[in-house]
Design a protein around this motif. Structure first.
Motif, mmCIF file in Angstrom:
data_model
loop_
_atom_site.group_PDB
_atom_site.id
_atom_site.type_symbol
_atom_site.label_atom_id
_atom_site.label_comp_id
_atom_site.label_asym_id
_atom_site.label_seq_id
_atom_site.Cartn_x
_atom_site.Cartn_y
_atom_site.Cartn_z
ATOM 1 N N ASP A 74 50.897 9.794 71.108
ATOM 2 C CA ASP A 74 50.689 9.746 69.483
ATOM 3 C C ASP A 74 51.974 10.007 68.657
ATOM 4 O O ASP A 74 52.141 10.392 67.204
ATOM 5 N N PRO A 75 52.725 7.618 68.991
ATOM 6 C CA PRO A 75 54.051 8.438 67.645
ATOM 7 C C PRO A 75 53.469 8.444 66.031
ATOM 8 O O PRO A 75 53.811 8.754 65.203
ATOM 9 N N ASP A 76 52.842 7.344 65.984
ATOM 10 C CA ASP A 76 52.049 7.215 64.562
ATOM 11 C C ASP A 76 51.076 8.923 63.742
ATOM 12 O O ASP A 76 52.035 8.863 62.262
ATOM 13 N N HIS A 77 50.751 9.237 64.399
ATOM 14 C CA HIS A 77 50.566 11.214 63.968
ATOM 15 C C HIS A 77 52.084 11.541 63.364
ATOM 16 O O HIS A 77 52.310 12.091 62.497
ATOM 17 N N PHE A 78 52.864 11.461 64.119
ATOM 18 C CA PHE A 78 54.027 12.002 63.776
ATOM 19 C C PHE A 78 55.034 11.179 62.665
ATOM 20 O O PHE A 78 55.730 11.587 62.094
ATOM 21 N N ARG A 79 55.121 10.185 63.147
ATOM 22 C CA ARG A 79 55.185 9.307 61.918
ATOM 23 C C ARG A 79 54.880 9.717 60.315
ATOM 24 O O ARG A 79 54.893 9.463 59.073
ATOM 25 N N LYS A 80 53.397 9.444 60.013
ATOM 26 C CA LYS A 80 53.027 10.743 59.288
ATOM 27 C C LYS A 80 53.246 11.698 59.032
ATOM 28 O O LYS A 80 53.795 12.430 57.487
ATOM 29 N N LEU A 81 54.206 12.858 59.804
ATOM 30 C CA LEU A 81 54.361 13.893 59.190
ATOM 31 C C LEU A 81 56.459 13.330 58.740
ATOM 32 O O LEU A 81 56.023 14.313 57.884
#
Length: 377
Positions: free
Chosen positions: A335-342
């Protein structure tokens, strides 16, 4: 001839201008102070100048070599007193304990207020003479701790009076790191755009625990063929790390480009930044990765939790735990998108708390208060 006029004259005293986090920070601080026009900084190196002295000279700063190697303690203090008498600083700002041990008594004998910055968490032991350590620290008008955790160590381990401790977070030029281009960075590093690039930027030192990083990456790479790991930096662990790469069967999957001077230009190449240290003060490279909007996985040591709020601005995993680190890396891949939000949250936190401007302003206020108190006395 002295052309510093009415500006506050600050003598930064440090061991050297070799490549290192604290040295880099002091140079950045001094350059920004000079550019502001309000402070006239000097750089005084105790042992050697080092390669960062060339950067200093390019920005109009000429480091002074005190030449302390191999001379007796009292002679070193006398030599620094002579340098201070010539340079006439309003404030002496020491960085880490080696420089403070010599420069603080010299400044005190001349009636010059001392600001001391403790850059790392480790507190000099002085196990046989703890009173001497406490005395030397207390020669400071203020002791600046680069994190709340470092401040706690100074109170609990060094026995400092809490009233002289002030937290001043390390600061970076956020705009410089935010402006980087991923495509250009990958061109510089010769990395294809179709791979996930994970990695770290640090001095290759045992406290950075590269072995755990490599063991974790081995687990990830066993299931994925679209991942590459990059270790940027140099240091005493270089050969040991290369041996570990071979022993873990990671040849061709781990790249070691060595020391890179222009980190802002290459950092955006990374998709995921790792810093599984076993000890930290306040990591500049974590700040730089956060400013570059790179997702971060780190360990809750030193001041790192003051930057990385677990699950909000990044992910924290237990130190020396390759299984936990590999699991976090796999979560990123899922889930790279979640990490980009972080990562976006982390950049906002850096802008609010860890900017170069905020750090410079905090020290400026500290210098002014120290000078005002001296005048009143």
């Amino acid at each position: 001839m002295d052309d510093r006029g009415d500006r506050i004259r600050v003598a930064h005293v440090l061991r050297s201008l070799e490549f290192g986090g604290a040295e880099k920070l002091v140079l950045e601080l001094a350059m920004h102070q000079k550019e502001s026009g309000e402070i006239a900084p000097d750089l005084i190196c105790m042992r050697s100048l080092g390669p960062l002295s060339h950067d200093a000279e390019q920005h109009g700063l000429k480091p002074v070599l005190a030449g302390m190697h191999g001379i007796r303690y009292v002679s070193a203090i006398v030599r620094l007193m002579r340098i201070f008498s010539r340079r006439r600083p309003d404030v002496v700002h020491t960085h880490n304990f080696v420089s403070h041990v010599h420069a603080a008594p010299a400044a005190k004998l001349l009636g010059i207020p001392v600001i001391h910055t403790k850059h790392g968490k480790h507190v000099a032991s002085f196990s046989r003479f703890p009173w001497l350590r406490r005395y030397l620290y207390n020669l400071s008008w203020r002791v600046a701790a680069v994190s709340g955790d470092t401040g706690s160590s100074l109170r609990e381990k060094a026995g400092l009076d809490p009233s002289i401790i002030e937290v001043v977070y390390n600061g970076i030029n956020v705009a410089r790191y935010a402006a980087g281009s991923k495509r250009e960075a990958r061109k510089k590093l010769a990395v294809d755009e179709g791979v996930y690039l994970m990695g770290s930027v640090s001095r290759l030192d045992p406290v950075k625990d590269h072995r755990t990083m490599l063991e974790a990456f081995k687990e990830v790479a066993a299931e994925r063929d679209d991942c590459l790991f990059m270790i940027i930096g140099d240091g005493p662990e270089r050969e040991r790390i290369k041996y570990s790469i071979g022993g873990l069967g990671l040849e061709g999957k781990v790249v070691m480009p060595g020391f890179i001077d222009d980190i802002p230009a290459v950092l955006p190449a990374l998709d995921l930044f790792l810093q599984p240290s076993i000890e930290e003060g306040l990591s500049l490279t974590i700040l730089e990765a956060a400013a570059s909007r790179i997702p971060i996985i780190a360990t809750p040591v030193g001041g790192t939790p003051e930057i990385i709020v677990d699950g909000v601005t990044g992910i924290l995993v237990e130190a020396r735990n390759a299984v936990a680190l590999a699991a976090a890396m796999n979560r990123f891949l899922e889930d790279p998108d979640h990490f980009r939000k972080l990562a976006n949250n982390a950049k906002q936190r850096i802008e609010e708390l860890f900017s170069l401007e905020k750090m410079v302003s905090s020290y400026h206020a500290m210098y002014r208060a120290a000078i005002d108190e001296r005048v009143k006395a």
